[in-house]
Design a protein around this motif. Structure first.
Motif, mmCIF file in Angstrom:
data_model
loop_
_atom_site.group_PDB
_atom_site.id
_atom_site.type_symbol
_atom_site.label_atom_id
_atom_site.label_comp_id
_atom_site.label_asym_id
_atom_site.label_seq_id
_atom_site.Cartn_x
_atom_site.Cartn_y
_atom_site.Cartn_z
ATOM 1 N N GLY A 353 0.786 -1.238 0.000
ATOM 2 C CA GLY A 353 0.000 0.000 0.000
ATOM 3 C C GLY A 353 0.807 1.271 0.000
ATOM 4 N N GLN A 354 2.150 1.163 0.003
ATOM 5 C CA GLN A 354 2.982 2.364 0.118
ATOM 6 C C GLN A 354 3.682 2.760 -1.183
ATOM 7 O OE1 GLN A 354 5.668 1.462 3.409
ATOM 8 N NE2 GLN A 354 4.366 2.611 4.812
ATOM 9 N N LEU A 355 3.474 2.028 -2.263
ATOM 10 C CA LEU A 355 4.205 2.341 -3.493
ATOM 11 C C LEU A 355 3.579 3.529 -4.228
ATOM 12 C CD1 LEU A 355 4.995 -1.183 -4.985
ATOM 13 C CD2 LEU A 355 6.237 0.155 -3.283
ATOM 14 N N GLY A 356 4.423 4.254 -4.936
ATOM 15 C CA GLY A 356 3.930 5.336 -5.781
ATOM 16 C C GLY A 356 4.555 6.692 -5.531
ATOM 17 N N ARG A 357 5.054 6.920 -4.318
ATOM 18 C CA ARG A 357 5.601 8.245 -4.017
ATOM 19 C C ARG A 357 6.798 8.569 -4.903
ATOM 20 N NH1 ARG A 357 5.166 11.433 0.396
ATOM 21 N NH2 ARG A 357 2.979 10.816 0.132
ATOM 22 N N SER A 358 7.744 7.645 -5.015
ATOM 23 C CA SER A 358 8.938 7.890 -5.831
ATOM 24 C C SER A 358 8.580 8.048 -7.297
ATOM 25 C CB SER A 358 9.944 6.751 -5.655
ATOM 26 O OG SER A 358 10.360 6.648 -4.307
ATOM 27 N N ALA A 359 7.644 7.212 -7.785
ATOM 28 C CA ALA A 359 7.218 7.307 -9.181
ATOM 29 C C ALA A 359 6.535 8.639 -9.450
ATOM 30 C CB ALA A 359 6.291 6.151 -9.525
ATOM 31 N N SER A 360 5.758 9.132 -8.490
ATOM 32 C CA SER A 360 5.092 10.424 -8.656
ATOM 33 C C SER A 360 6.100 11.554 -8.731
ATOM 34 C CB SER A 360 4.124 10.668 -7.485
ATOM 35 O OG SER A 360 3.071 9.739 -7.492
ATOM 36 N N GLU A 361 7.153 11.466 -7.915
ATOM 37 C CA GLU A 361 8.174 12.513 -7.937
ATOM 38 C C GLU A 361 8.889 12.563 -9.280
ATOM 39 O OE1 GLU A 361 10.496 11.403 -4.584
ATOM 40 O OE2 GLU A 361 9.130 12.321 -3.111
ATOM 41 N N VAL A 362 9.123 11.408 -9.890
ATOM 42 C CA VAL A 362 9.736 11.383 -11.217
ATOM 43 C C VAL A 362 8.813 12.036 -12.227
ATOM 44 C CG1 VAL A 362 10.469 9.873 -13.114
ATOM 45 C CG2 VAL A 362 11.154 9.366 -10.766
ATOM 46 N N LEU A 363 7.515 11.738 -12.138
ATOM 47 C CA LEU A 363 6.544 12.307 -13.062
ATOM 48 C C LEU A 363 6.507 13.824 -12.954
ATOM 49 C CD1 LEU A 363 4.265 11.788 -15.118
ATOM 50 C CD2 LEU A 363 2.683 11.624 -13.186
ATOM 51 N N GLU A 364 6.593 14.327 -11.727
ATOM 52 C CA GLU A 364 6.532 15.777 -11.516
ATOM 53 C C GLU A 364 7.736 16.498 -12.107
ATOM 54 O OE1 GLU A 364 6.150 16.096 -7.332
ATOM 55 O OE2 GLU A 364 4.075 15.358 -7.275
ATOM 56 N N THR A 365 8.875 15.821 -12.152
ATOM 57 C CA THR A 365 10.096 16.473 -12.643
ATOM 58 C C THR A 365 10.397 16.136 -14.090
ATOM 59 O OG1 THR A 365 11.445 14.614 -11.829
ATOM 60 C CG2 THR A 365 11.110 16.476 -10.337
ATOM 61 N N ALA A 366 9.589 15.246 -14.693
ATOM 62 C CA ALA A 366 9.856 14.841 -16.084
ATOM 63 C C ALA A 366 9.557 15.989 -17.022
ATOM 64 C CB ALA A 366 9.003 13.630 -16.453
ATOM 65 N N PRO A 367 10.332 16.142 -18.110
ATOM 66 C CA PRO A 367 10.055 17.183 -19.087
ATOM 67 C C PRO A 367 8.726 16.944 -19.766
ATOM 68 C CG PRO A 367 11.698 15.653 -19.933
ATOM 69 C CD PRO A 367 11.485 15.302 -18.489
ATOM 70 N N THR A 368 8.038 18.021 -20.116
ATOM 71 C CA THR A 368 6.776 17.900 -20.830
ATOM 72 C C THR A 368 7.037 17.347 -22.213
ATOM 73 O OG1 THR A 368 5.898 19.795 -19.637
ATOM 74 C CG2 THR A 368 4.750 19.146 -21.658
ATOM 75 N N ARG A 369 6.261 16.337 -22.566
ATOM 76 C CA ARG A 369 6.420 15.754 -23.885
ATOM 77 C C ARG A 369 5.078 15.215 -24.340
ATOM 78 N NH1 ARG A 369 10.561 10.979 -23.302
ATOM 79 N NH2 ARG A 369 9.928 10.634 -25.461
ATOM 80 N N SER A 370 4.929 15.060 -25.617
ATOM 81 C CA SER A 370 3.671 14.563 -26.152
ATOM 82 C C SER A 370 3.480 13.113 -25.734
ATOM 83 C CB SER A 370 3.653 14.664 -27.682
ATOM 84 O OG SER A 370 4.705 13.904 -28.237
ATOM 85 N N LYS A 371 2.243 12.750 -25.398
ATOM 86 C CA LYS A 371 1.921 11.387 -25.022
ATOM 87 C C LYS A 371 1.568 10.603 -26.280
ATOM 88 C CE LYS A 371 2.316 12.297 -20.673
ATOM 89 N NZ LYS A 371 3.619 12.184 -20.106
ATOM 90 N N ARG A 372 2.313 9.530 -26.563
ATOM 91 C CA ARG A 372 2.000 8.706 -27.720
ATOM 92 C C ARG A 372 2.369 7.267 -27.413
ATOM 93 N NH1 ARG A 372 6.779 8.488 -31.122
ATOM 94 N NH2 ARG A 372 8.429 9.781 -30.288
ATOM 95 N N SER A 373 1.751 6.374 -28.126
ATOM 96 C CA SER A 373 2.012 4.958 -27.895
ATOM 97 C C SER A 373 3.341 4.561 -28.497
ATOM 98 C CB SER A 373 0.892 4.118 -28.530
ATOM 99 O OG SER A 373 1.163 2.761 -28.380
ATOM 100 N N LEU A 374 4.126 3.813 -27.718
ATOM 101 C CA LEU A 374 5.424 3.328 -28.190
ATOM 102 C C LEU A 374 5.464 1.817 -28.018
ATOM 103 C CD1 LEU A 374 7.674 6.007 -26.476
ATOM 104 C CD2 LEU A 374 7.032 5.947 -28.876
ATOM 105 N N PRO A 375 4.660 1.072 -28.789
ATOM 106 C CA PRO A 375 4.511 -0.349 -28.500
ATOM 107 C C PRO A 375 5.699 -1.216 -28.831
ATOM 108 C CG PRO A 375 3.318 0.239 -30.487
ATOM 109 C CD PRO A 375 3.832 1.507 -29.900
ATOM 110 N N ILE A 376 6.526 -0.835 -29.825
ATOM 111 C CA ILE A 376 7.583 -1.766 -30.220
ATOM 112 C C ILE A 376 8.944 -1.113 -30.361
ATOM 113 C CG2 ILE A 376 6.004 -3.324 -31.432
ATOM 114 C CD1 ILE A 376 6.883 -2.056 -34.046
ATOM 115 N N TYR A 377 9.030 0.183 -30.228
ATOM 116 C CA TYR A 377 10.304 0.823 -30.505
ATOM 117 C C TYR A 377 11.151 0.962 -29.243
ATOM 118 C CZ TYR A 377 8.244 1.888 -34.980
ATOM 119 O OH TYR A 377 7.654 1.781 -36.202
ATOM 120 N N ALA A 378 12.445 0.937 -29.453
ATOM 121 C CA ALA A 378 13.368 1.038 -28.326
ATOM 122 C C ALA A 378 13.615 2.473 -27.927
ATOM 123 C CB ALA A 378 14.698 0.385 -28.686
#
Length: 380
Positions: A353-378
Motif C-alpha cells: 500500500g505504500q508504493l507510488g511516491r517515488s514514481a510520482s516525484e519522477v513524473l513531476e520532474t519529467a520534461p513535458t512531452r507529447s503522449k503517444r504509444s510506443l509499443p515496439i520501438y526502443a
C-alpha cells in the motif's frame, strides 16, 4: 495486411534511419514474423527468445549461436532495450525497492522481499492505478497508463541481473502498483514469458500470485493461466468496502464478489487467498472478525491479515498490536487458516500500500512531452 504494413515500415525505417524494434516488446508470434521476414528458418525464433529470456543478453551481439552475418542483419532492424534503474533503496529489514524509468519518462516501482534463501518479487502492472482504494498510496497517482508486457517482465530481468551470483527470485506477486486484472492482456503475456519452459524464464505458475481488488470478469482468465489468485477484501460489509474501495465495490459488490469466488473454486484446484488490511476503528472490531469468518466459511482459502502501513497525508491508522492479535485469534477460533503478514520495507515506503511516491516525484520532474504509444520501438 497488418504485418505486411509493419514489415514494410521496418524496411522503410532501415532506409530512413528510423528507431529500431525492441525485441523484448515483441510477442512470440511477432518474433516469428520477424524471423520469417528476414528469410530465416523457424528455429531462429526460439533461439532469439532463449537469448532474451533464458540467457538474458543485453545486446544482439551476445546471441552467439547466430552467425556474425545474421547478428549484423538483425542489428539493422532490432535492438534489446531494458528500462533504466533510477534508484535502489534498501530498508532496515533488507527489503529492496527499485525505481525504473520507462521509455516515455514515466516511472514504476518494484519491491524485492528477502526471507532466508527465498526472494519474493512484488511486481507492478500499471503506472498509478485505475482504482481509488483509500488505504493505498498508489491510488493517489490516478492512472497514467498500463504497463506493457515487456515492462512487466523487464522488472524481473532487471532485478535478477542485480542479484549476487547464486541468488534467484523464487516467487512473484502482482501486488505492486496497479490493478493487474484491468491490464489483463499485458499481464497474461508477461506470465507466458515468465513461465514458458522452452524459451521463457521457466517459473512455475504455482510460484506466481495475481492480486485483485475484485475485478471479477477476469477471474476465469486467471484460472486458465494456472497461477494463484488473491482477493483484496478489506471489508466485511458493503458500507466498509464503499468507504475503502469505492470504485470496485460500486461495480462488483460484496455479494457478487463472494459468488464469483465460489464459482472460481468450483473449477480450480487452487485455494484462494483473501487479503484483509486492518485499519484501526474502521474494519478491526470483534464484530468484523466474526463477520469475516462467517463470510468465508466453506471456501477453500487462507486469509492474510495486513496491518495498515501508514504513509504521510493519509488519515487511517494501524491498529495496536493487541487488537491485531485478538482479531487473528477470533478468526482462527472459527476454523479458518489466518496468517499475519509482517510489514516489510515500510521505512522506504516499500510495504504493502505504500508504493507510488517515488514514481510520482519522477513524473513531476519529467520534461513535458507529447503522449503517444510506443509499443515496439526502443527509442522515442
Amino acid at each position: 495486411m497488418i504485418w505486411q504494413c509493419f514489415f514494410e515500415s521496418l524496411e522503410y525505417g532501415m532506409k530512413m534511419n528510423k528507431p529500431l524494434v525492441n525485441l523484448l516488446a515483441l510477442t512470440v508470434q511477432e518474433v516469428g514474423q520477424l524471423v520469417q521476414e528476414l528469410g530465416w528458418h523457424r528455429y531462429r525464433t526460439h533461439q532469439i527468445l532463449q537469448w532474451l529470456y533464458q540467457h538474458r543478453v543485453l545486446a544482439i551481439e551476445g546471441m552467439t549461436n547466430l552467425s556474425k552475418v545474421d547478428r549484423e542483419r538483425l542489428q539493422q532492424v532490432a535492438t534489446v532495450h531494458h528500462d533504466q534503474e533510477i534508484s535502489r533503496q534498501i530498508a532496515r529489514d533488507g527489503t529492496e525497492k527499485f525505481l525504473w524509468r520507462l521509455i516515455d519518462d514515466l516511472a514504476v516501482e518494484t519491491v524485492m522481499i528477502p526471507e532466508e534463501r527465498r526472494r519474493t518479487l512484488c511486481l507492478s502492472s500499471q503506472v498509478g492505478c485505475t482504482l481509488d482504494c483509500g488505504f493505498c498510496l498508489t491510488a493517489q497517482m490516478g492512472i497514467k497508463r498500463n504497463l506493457r508486457a515487456q515492462e512487466i517482465v523487464g522488472q524481473v530481468l532487471n532485478v535478477q541481473a542485480l542479484l549476487p551470483e547464486g541468488d534467484h527470485i523464487t516467487s512473484m506477486v502482482f501486488m505492486g502498483m496497479g490493478e493487474p486484472l484491468m491490464n489483463f492482456d499485458a499481464v497474461a503475456d508477461a506470465i507466458q514469458r515468465l513461465t514458458n519452459m522452452e524459451w521463457g524464464l521457466g517459473f512455475s505458475p504455482r510460484r506466481i500470485t495475481v492480486s485483485t481488488a475484485g475485478w471479477i470478469p477476469r477471474f476465469p482468465d486467471v484460472r486458465r493461466l494456472g497461477v494463484n489468485l488473491a482477493i483484496s477484501l478489506n471489508g466485511t460489509t458493503n458500507a466498509q468496502r464503499d468507504r475503502l474501495m469505492p470504485s470496485v465495490n460500486a461495480r462488483y459488490n460484496l455479494d457478487a464478489l463472494l459468488m464469483a469466488c465460489r464459482k472460481y473454486l468450483e473449477d480450480s484446484e487452487r485455494p484462494l487467498t483473501f487479503e484483509y488490511v486492518l485499519i484501526a476503528g474502521v474494519n478491526d472490531s470483534v464484530e468484523d472478525a466474526n463477520r469475516l469468518a462467517s463470510l468465508l466459511r466453506g471456501l477453500r482459502c487462507k486469509i492474510n491479515l495486513i496491518p495498515f502501513n501508514e504513509f504521510p497525508g493519509n488519515p487511517f491508522r494501524r491498529p495496536a498490536p493487541e487488537g491485531i492479535n485478538a482479531f487473528q485469534q477470533i478468526v482462527r477460533s472459527r476454523g479458518l487458516d489466518v496468517f499475519l503478514r509482517k510489514s516489510r520495507g515500510d521505512d522506504v515506503l516499500g510495504a504493502c500500500g505504500q508504493l507510488g511516491r517515488s514514481a510520482s516525484e519522477v513524473l513531476e520532474t519529467a520534461p513535458t512531452r507529447s503522449k503517444r504509444s510506443l509499443p515496439i520501438y526502443a527509442e522515442s
